[in-house]
Write a protein that holds these residues in place. Sequence first.
Motif, PDB file in Angstrom:
ATOM      1  N   GLU A   1      -5.282   5.799   2.319  1.00  4.04           N
ATOM      2  CA  GLU A   1      -5.284   5.126   0.879  1.00  4.04           C
ATOM      3  C   GLU A   1      -6.177   5.667  -0.055  1.00  4.04           C
TER       4      GLU A   1
ATOM      5  N   SER B   1       0.972   6.884  -3.434  1.00  2.00           N
ATOM      6  CA  SER B   1       0.844   5.676  -2.347  1.00  2.00           C
ATOM      7  C   SER B   1       1.726   6.214  -1.036  1.00  2.00           C
TER       8      SER B   1
ATOM      9  N   THR C   1       0.800  -1.237   0.091  1.00  2.00           N
ATOM     10  CA  THR C   1       0.063  -0.014   0.004  1.00  2.00           C
ATOM     11  C   THR C   1       0.893   1.385   0.042  1.00  2.00           C
TER      12      THR C   1
END
Length: 109
Positions: free
Chosen positions: A108, A54, A42
Amino acid sequence: MQDVNIKITDRNGVVHQVVAPTDMAMNLMEVVRSYELAEEGTIGICGGMAMCASCQCYVVSNHELPEISDDEDAMLAEAFHVQENSRLGCQIQINDQLEGLEVVLAPES
């Protein structure tokens, strides 16, 4: 050179005090990955090339960072959850002037 202390708030709101080496040519995204402060896969998806967002973080301390590059600016223009203090962690090189840096990892996308 010496190690620097950095305060990183992860995506769950947990604050981590970490020590980052200044002699290994690391960037902030790599520090986050090495301490496993974000779920695997992630953060740093593009490998630190400023081609994804990210590793976006919010710089909350009053540190003077290098100017945002054109690549970083273009990536942030396309990213979600961008704020005035957004930076890409892969573009923040760890050095002794970052002692006491405080950042919050962006959610995210």
